[in-house]
Design a protein around this motif. Structure first.
Motif, PDB file in Angstrom:
ATOM      1  N   ASN A 148      10.143 -43.796  79.061  1.00 43.25           N
ATOM      2  CA  ASN A 148      11.576 -43.846  79.347  1.00 43.25           C
ATOM      3  C   ASN A 148      12.192 -45.202  79.026  1.00 43.25           C
ATOM      4  O   ASN A 148      13.350 -45.268  78.577  1.00 43.25           O
ATOM      5  N   LYS A 151      12.649 -45.032  75.367  1.00 43.15           N
ATOM      6  CA  LYS A 151      13.723 -44.079  75.066  1.00 43.15           C
ATOM      7  C   LYS A 151      15.099 -44.747  75.148  1.00 43.15           C
ATOM      8  O   LYS A 151      15.915 -44.658  74.224  1.00 43.15           O
ATOM      9  N   PHE A 152      15.351 -45.390  76.275  1.00 47.12           N
ATOM     10  CA  PHE A 152      16.681 -45.944  76.498  1.00 47.12           C
ATOM     11  C   PHE A 152      16.892 -47.257  75.745  1.00 47.12           C
ATOM     12  O   PHE A 152      18.022 -47.702  75.593  1.00 47.12           O
ATOM     13  N   GLU A 155      17.358 -45.343  71.992  1.00 48.14           N
ATOM     14  CA  GLU A 155      18.521 -44.448  72.028  1.00 48.14           C
ATOM     15  C   GLU A 155      18.674 -43.638  70.730  1.00 48.14           C
ATOM     16  O   GLU A 155      19.738 -43.584  70.123  1.00 48.14           O
ATOM     17  N   ARG A 158      18.722 -36.838  69.348  1.00 47.29           N
ATOM     18  CA  ARG A 158      17.822 -35.716  69.128  1.00 47.29           C
ATOM     19  C   ARG A 158      18.309 -34.833  67.983  1.00 47.29           C
ATOM     20  O   ARG A 158      19.501 -34.814  67.666  1.00 47.29           O
ATOM     21  N   THR A 169      19.856 -36.459  76.168  1.00 53.05           N
ATOM     22  CA  THR A 169      18.999 -37.604  76.458  1.00 53.05           C
ATOM     23  C   THR A 169      18.392 -38.165  75.176  1.00 53.05           C
ATOM     24  O   THR A 169      18.294 -37.462  74.176  1.00 53.05           O
ATOM     25  N   SER A 171      15.737 -39.492  72.293  1.00 53.98           N
ATOM     26  CA  SER A 171      14.698 -38.673  71.678  1.00 53.98           C
ATOM     27  C   SER A 171      13.357 -39.383  71.496  1.00 53.98           C
ATOM     28  O   SER A 171      12.310 -38.736  71.562  1.00 53.98           O
TER      29      SER A 171
END
Length: 276
Positions: A148, A151-152, A155, A158, A169, A171
């Motif tokens: 995570n 992920k953030f 960014e 998807r 969210t 990808s």
């Protein structure tokens, strides 16, 4: 249904290859271990293994960094991702959708938590110690935090070509793939304690096969790019390796002496309810 059959064949093939490789490595490791014992102080073995695991972290970090650079510059792996995603969208029909959902659920948070709790309970029942529950806690919480955070930070958007439509969210990397790789490998390690090399190899192959099936289902459902799931698998297996080495490998006893962690497994003569 062809795409489901293809995914299952690939997952099974990768699992078999991984199992054979693990069995071969276990046999070779016995010889290597005898060689190291004859040349080195056993007290350095754990530190050496941890160094190798941390080196794997560095290599994984470099690989993920290269992938992120390609994503940012829309080059390299991005073109491969788009080609694979278009193929998946064209070959994933309504008939395979539910089966893919069943496969992808094996990497979902609720299922991963249940698997971890089952593995922790089994380990505690076998040894009546806190080490295995703590091991699973670090594996699951660590992989979740790592995936995570990346992920953030990245960014990445998807894909939106699959039957599930666009998701909001980030990808990269695939959280389902990361969780499946780390958690099922941890479960295989715990169940394989004190078992034969062949049994441990079979368990490792099954764990790898499940993780690959989950990763493939994410791509075929159109919720992740191919590079997302590859990064997730590598991240999950790397994190599992670091935690496993820190817990003494097969012994799974945090801070266990190197002489104990490098010794061949022996079947416990103590009753299940006893402490050691």
């Amino acid at each position: 249904m062809l795409v489901i059959l293809l995914l299952l064949i690939v997952s099974a093939a990768v699992g078999i290859v991984a199992g054979v490789a693990v069995e071969d490595q276990l046999i070779r490791w016995k010889r290597l271990r005898r060689f190291i014992r004859s040349r080195l102080d056993p007290a350095t073995a754990t530190g050496l293994a941890l160094t190798v695991a941390l080196l794997a972290v560095v290599v994984t970090g470099i690989g993920i960094g290269v992938a992120v650079y390609m994503i940012r510059t829309n080059s390299g792996v991005v073109r491969v991702d788009h080609s694979i995603e278009r193929w998946a969208a064209a070959h994933t029909g309504p008939g395979s959708f539910r089966l893919l959902q069943m496969l992808t659920a094996l990497g979902s948070t609720p299922v991963i938590v249940v698997v971890a709790l089952a593995g922790a309970s089994f380990g505690w029942w076998r040894r009546r110690g806190i080490s295995v529950p703590l091991f699973f806690t670090l594996v699951v919480v660590g992989q979740f935090a790592a995936s995570n955070l990346i992920k953030f930070a990245v960014e990445r958007v998807r894909p939106d070509l699959g039957p599930m439509g666009p998701l909001g969210t980030p990808s990269f990397p695939s959280g389902h793939s990361t969780a499946a790789a780390a958690t099922y490998a941890a479960l295989a390690l715990v169940i394989g304690r004190d078992r034969s090399p062949r049994a441990r190899a079979v368990l490792a192959g099954i764990a790898v096969g499940i993780a690959v099936a989950v990763a493939g289902s994410r791509v075929l459902l159109g919720v992740h790019w191919f590079s997302d799931v590859v990064a997730g698998l590598v991240l999950g297996w790397t994190w599992f390796a670091v935690v496993a080495v820190a817990f003494g490998g097969r012994v799974l006893w945090f801070g266990a002496p190197a002489a104990a962690t490098s010794s061949p497994p022996t079947r416990s003569r103590h009753p299940v309810g006893s402490t050691r």
